[in-house]
Motif scaffolding. Structure first.
Motif, PDB file in Angstrom:
ATOM      1  N   ALA A 249       0.825  -1.198   0.000  1.00 45.43           N
ATOM      2  CA  ALA A 249       0.000   0.000   0.000  1.00 45.43           C
ATOM      3  C   ALA A 249       0.863   1.253   0.000  1.00 45.43           C
ATOM      4  O   ALA A 249       1.948   1.269   0.581  1.00 45.43           O
ATOM      5  N   SER A 250       0.362   2.283  -0.623  1.00 44.87           N
ATOM      6  CA  SER A 250       1.039   3.579  -0.622  1.00 44.87           C
ATOM      7  C   SER A 250      -0.003   4.679  -0.615  1.00 44.87           C
ATOM      8  O   SER A 250      -1.166   4.452  -0.924  1.00 44.87           O
ATOM      9  N   GLY A 251       0.442   5.852  -0.235  1.00 40.03           N
ATOM     10  CA  GLY A 251      -0.452   6.991  -0.261  1.00 40.03           C
ATOM     11  C   GLY A 251      -1.055   7.322   1.085  1.00 40.03           C
ATOM     12  O   GLY A 251      -1.315   8.473   1.388  1.00 40.03           O
ATOM     13  N   ARG A 252      -1.335   6.321   1.870  1.00 39.63           N
ATOM     14  CA  ARG A 252      -1.909   6.533   3.198  1.00 39.63           C
ATOM     15  C   ARG A 252      -1.342   5.463   4.130  1.00 39.63           C
ATOM     16  O   ARG A 252      -0.985   4.373   3.695  1.00 39.63           O
ATOM     17  N   THR A 253      -1.321   5.756   5.393  1.00 34.38           N
ATOM     18  CA  THR A 253      -0.939   4.728   6.353  1.00 34.38           C
ATOM     19  C   THR A 253      -2.034   3.677   6.431  1.00 34.38           C
ATOM     20  O   THR A 253      -3.219   3.993   6.404  1.00 34.38           O
ATOM     21  N   LEU A 254      -1.614   2.436   6.510  1.00 34.93           N
ATOM     22  CA  LEU A 254      -2.583   1.343   6.542  1.00 34.93           C
ATOM     23  C   LEU A 254      -3.236   1.158   7.902  1.00 34.93           C
ATOM     24  O   LEU A 254      -4.190   0.393   8.016  1.00 34.93           O
ATOM     25  N   SER A 255      -2.725   1.806   8.899  1.00 39.94           N
ATOM     26  CA  SER A 255      -3.166   1.522  10.256  1.00 39.94           C
ATOM     27  C   SER A 255      -4.604   1.911  10.537  1.00 39.94           C
ATOM     28  O   SER A 255      -5.142   1.544  11.580  1.00 39.94           O
TER      29      SER A 255
END
Length: 127
Positions: A24-30
Motif C-alpha cells: 500500500a502507498s499513499g496513506r498509512t494502513l493503520s
C-alpha cells in the motif's frame, strides 16, 4: 485514497502453496481494514479473507478456512495471503482491497464495503 499493488501470483500444482502480497502507498494502513477477494473465470468476484485494522481479528470464507491465512504489518504497509493446500478451484485473479474503519474483520466481507482496490494478480492451480 490508498493505492494497492498485488504480487506473488503464479502457476502451481494442486496441493502447493503461494503467498500473495499487497503493498500500500499513499496513506498509512493503520486505519484501514483489509481484505482479499478473487474472481474465477466466468464467475463473480467473491470474498476470500479480511483482517481488521490492527490485525487482531480475521475472517475467512468457508471455501478457504483452514487453508489460507491473512496477515498484515502496518509498519511495512503490507498485507499478505498465505495460501496452502491449493486446489484447482482456487484458480482466479486475486484482488487486495482496503477500507478505512475500526470494526472487526467479520463486518468486511462485501465488495461494497471497500473503496480501494488493486489491479489483481493471477493465481492458476493445475491439477
Amino acid at each position: 485514497q490508498v493505492q494497492l499493488v498485488e504480487s506473488g501470483g503464479g502457476l502451481v500444482q494442486a496441493g502447493g502453496s503461494l503467498r500473495l502480497s499487497c503493498a500500500a502507498s499513499g496513506r498509512t494502513l493503520s486505519t484501514y481494514a483489509m481484505a482479499w477477494f478473487r474472481r474465477a473465470p466466468e464467475k463473480e468476484r467473491e470474498f476470500v479473507a479480511a483482517i481488521s485494522w490492527s490485525g487482531s481479528s480475521t475472517y475467512y470464507s468457508d471455501s478457504v478456512k483452514g487453508r489460507f491465512t491473512i496477515s498484515r504489518d502496518n509498519r511495512k504497509s503490507s498485507v499478505w495471503l498465505q495460501m496452502n493446500s491449493l486446489k484447482p478451484e482456487d484458480t482466479a485473479v486475486y484482488y487486495c482491497a482496503a477500507q478505512q474503519g475500526y470494526g472487526s474483520a467479520n463486518i468486511y466481507s462485501r465488495l461494497a464495503d471497500f473503496g480501494s482496490w488493486g489491479q489483481g494478480t493471477q493465481v492458476t492451480i493445475s491439477s
